[in-house]
Design a protein around this motif. Sequence first.
Motif, mmCIF file in Angstrom:
data_model
loop_
_atom_site.group_PDB
_atom_site.id
_atom_site.type_symbol
_atom_site.label_atom_id
_atom_site.label_comp_id
_atom_site.label_asym_id
_atom_site.label_seq_id
_atom_site.Cartn_x
_atom_site.Cartn_y
_atom_site.Cartn_z
ATOM 1 N N SER A 1 0.822 -1.212 -0.015
ATOM 2 C CA SER A 1 -0.028 0.209 0.145
ATOM 3 C C SER A 1 0.798 1.356 -0.237
ATOM 4 N N GLY A 2 1.568 1.475 -0.937
ATOM 5 C CA GLY A 2 2.569 2.420 -1.360
ATOM 6 C C GLY A 2 3.631 2.583 -1.042
ATOM 7 N N ALA A 3 4.968 3.570 -1.505
ATOM 8 C CA ALA A 3 6.205 2.777 -1.237
ATOM 9 C C ALA A 3 6.463 2.808 0.267
ATOM 10 N N GLN A 4 6.558 3.656 1.125
ATOM 11 C CA GLN A 4 6.454 3.946 2.864
ATOM 12 C C GLN A 4 5.800 2.470 3.903
ATOM 13 N N HIS A 5 4.750 2.502 3.159
ATOM 14 C CA HIS A 5 4.124 1.074 3.960
ATOM 15 C C HIS A 5 5.164 -0.167 2.937
ATOM 16 N N GLY A 6 5.995 -0.275 2.371
ATOM 17 C CA GLY A 6 6.735 -1.001 1.728
ATOM 18 C C GLY A 6 8.443 -0.931 2.077
ATOM 19 N N ILE A 7 9.035 0.045 2.634
ATOM 20 C CA ILE A 7 9.707 0.540 3.425
ATOM 21 C C ILE A 7 9.835 -0.302 4.487
ATOM 22 N N GLY A 8 8.293 -0.344 5.653
ATOM 23 C CA GLY A 8 8.182 -0.599 6.698
ATOM 24 C C GLY A 8 7.987 -2.312 7.106
ATOM 25 N N LEU A 9 7.425 -3.025 6.021
ATOM 26 C CA LEU A 9 7.149 -4.316 5.378
ATOM 27 C C LEU A 9 8.729 -4.755 5.684
ATOM 28 N N VAL A 10 9.593 -3.995 4.377
ATOM 29 C CA VAL A 10 10.816 -4.635 4.102
ATOM 30 C C VAL A 10 12.060 -4.963 5.597
ATOM 31 N N LEU A 11 11.659 -3.810 6.499
ATOM 32 C CA LEU A 11 12.158 -3.210 7.536
ATOM 33 C C LEU A 11 11.787 -4.338 8.890
ATOM 34 N N HIS A 12 10.408 -4.308 8.670
ATOM 35 C CA HIS A 12 9.379 -5.505 10.082
ATOM 36 C C HIS A 12 9.892 -6.956 9.105
ATOM 37 N N ALA A 13 10.282 -7.433 7.954
ATOM 38 C CA ALA A 13 10.221 -9.057 7.794
ATOM 39 C C ALA A 13 12.014 -9.161 8.315
ATOM 40 N N LEU A 14 13.039 -7.641 7.857
ATOM 41 C CA LEU A 14 14.598 -8.409 8.191
ATOM 42 C C LEU A 14 15.630 -7.705 8.742
ATOM 43 N N LEU A 15 14.595 -6.694 9.077
ATOM 44 C CA LEU A 15 15.668 -6.066 10.411
ATOM 45 C C LEU A 15 15.396 -6.498 11.656
ATOM 46 N N ARG A 16 16.698 -6.639 12.547
ATOM 47 C CA ARG A 16 16.759 -6.588 13.951
ATOM 48 C C ARG A 16 17.091 -5.614 14.251
ATOM 49 N N ARG A 17 16.327 -5.502 16.159
ATOM 50 C CA ARG A 17 16.792 -3.890 16.983
ATOM 51 C C ARG A 17 18.187 -4.309 17.004
ATOM 52 N N ALA A 18 19.203 -2.510 16.314
ATOM 53 C CA ALA A 18 20.249 -3.006 16.871
ATOM 54 C C ALA A 18 20.879 -3.005 15.337
ATOM 55 N N ASP A 19 20.327 -3.114 14.755
ATOM 56 C CA ASP A 19 20.965 -3.236 13.466
ATOM 57 C C ASP A 19 21.228 -1.974 12.617
ATOM 58 N N ARG A 20 22.409 -1.948 12.422
ATOM 59 C CA ARG A 20 23.035 -0.812 12.229
ATOM 60 C C ARG A 20 23.066 -1.083 10.606
ATOM 61 N N LEU A 21 22.230 0.933 9.948
ATOM 62 C CA LEU A 21 21.445 1.098 8.542
ATOM 63 C C LEU A 21 22.423 2.214 8.411
ATOM 64 N N VAL A 22 22.088 2.221 7.304
ATOM 65 C CA VAL A 22 23.646 3.291 6.792
ATOM 66 C C VAL A 22 22.382 4.088 6.102
ATOM 67 N N VAL A 23 22.978 5.387 5.846
ATOM 68 C CA VAL A 23 21.993 5.957 4.571
ATOM 69 C C VAL A 23 22.620 7.774 4.686
ATOM 70 N N ASP A 24 22.515 7.492 3.531
ATOM 71 C CA ASP A 24 22.903 9.783 3.023
ATOM 72 C C ASP A 24 21.668 10.625 3.621
ATOM 73 N N VAL A 25 22.375 11.560 4.234
ATOM 74 C CA VAL A 25 21.702 12.776 4.235
ATOM 75 C C VAL A 25 22.153 13.402 4.245
ATOM 76 N N PRO A 26 20.550 14.486 3.723
ATOM 77 C CA PRO A 26 19.543 14.656 3.887
ATOM 78 C C PRO A 26 18.979 13.012 3.335
ATOM 79 N N SER A 27 17.883 12.814 3.803
ATOM 80 C CA SER A 27 17.656 11.748 2.868
ATOM 81 C C SER A 27 16.013 12.302 2.860
ATOM 82 N N TYR A 28 14.558 11.250 2.793
ATOM 83 C CA TYR A 28 13.575 10.831 2.943
ATOM 84 C C TYR A 28 13.056 11.210 4.465
ATOM 85 N N PRO A 29 12.133 11.928 4.938
ATOM 86 C CA PRO A 29 12.119 11.777 6.699
ATOM 87 C C PRO A 29 11.732 10.923 6.727
#
Length: 475
Positions: free
Chosen positions: A170-198
Amino acid sequence: MPTAPGPSAPQLARLLTGWRGEGTSARALAERIGVLLEDGRLAAGRRLPAERVLAAELGVSRTTVTAAYGLLRERGRLVSVQGSGSALALPDAPRGSSGSAPAVADLSNAIPPAWPALPGYVAAAAARLPEVLDAARLDYQGLLELREGLAARYTDRGLPTGPDRILVTSGAQHGIGLVLHALLRRADRLVVDVPSYPHALDACRAAGARIVPLAMPDARPDVDEWERVLARTRPEFAYLMPDFHNPTGSTLDEEERRRILRAAAAAGTVLIVDETTAELAIDPGEPHPPFAALAVGTGAHVVTVGSVGKTVWHGLRIGWIRADPRTVAAIAAARPARDLGTPVLDQLVVAALLPDVRRVLADRAVQLRATRAAVLERLGVDLPDWRAPVPAGGLSIWAGLPEPRSSLLVPAAAAVGVRIVAGPRFGVDGAFERNLRIPIGGAPGPTAAAVGLLAEAWRGMGAHHPVQEAFAPVL
Ligand SMILES: Cc1ncc(COP(=O)(O)O)c(C=O)c1O
């Protein structure tokens, strides 16, 4: 109201960088905390530091902080919680609807209006609804017909894809949330360029990721730094927007893509690639194939997120995830904890539309080009000392201000009826006071007029009070 610990005094002080505006210090402090709450950098329900502690951290008298908290209380932005200090609160009305003047222009979202021919496709999809009314099973992956259409589009763009690699969201934002929900464990590190999509940053924080921000010198990804950080810290995840990055508009060249892929493969980093704005080219030229096309054979694990939200209409709420079939199956299996599938009628609409997506993109390019030109012209006339890089695509201009006063500009703009988001909302920890995202998704005339009002607000802000910046500015 349930409350939770909020920022420490040093953390809040960083978010408050440059808060001393016009008027009394207490008013300026209350105003800035209000901006942080409005734009999501501070969340409702979070407790503020004790007055004495914040006063010491900011180097002001306790009376100033007491008066600022008092003003916030008067405005309903702070409530006393028995035994646990003061917690932030949002008014009952939706965000941004309160304020000094009714908004006459909204520059807070970079969202284009619906593609004008959309209603015809909605009618055609509605006529086909009876075909799917008998389906008696929940569908976590999405209609086969739509997945086939999306897969064919990837194949057309240079990345052979079958429908088993697509999960409709249901949209890309939902997609990002689903990917994180399924694959990421709490305290995993995530690299991101900043600025970024808030909102992507919000989703990463909400999932418990430890965010590793990478600065973007000259508003472009620093690929040397990507290589160094991936090799050194071997983060579990990275999030990137290779094409027409939101908000800078920057695009990686082919060699930069290959270097990031090699570094990610060596470090075992999963790349979450957000291509929501990837097809919004404004200037003519050969588009890059999807980022994942270069990953084939490299061993890099790429999960792509896409959407029709910025091309066709954000109200359709249709996006997707493209990944290897095993990852798609894992995400589908984890999905029911969050939601049970995507509205079928909207999926039919997008399935009907996909064969004509080139028309949609051509129309978007015309509209974005016109608004980009109108905004650049207005900026040149009204704010000649602002830096206005020309984006080759995407939905915004990442303007550079001559002084670090982006958050101060937000209430001044609200007072003349313009809603806009301060630069630091696109970063972490208070950077980007020298930047402002100016959306170009709207119609040229009204957007340029809103920029004119913004210029008025900027000029009315009075004398410059020098401020200490948290980070070196990225212009
Ligand atoms: C880069 C990026 N990713 C994701 C989204 C969210 O898209 P959607 O409306 O499909 O959820 C946006 C919306 O602005 C965006 O700019």
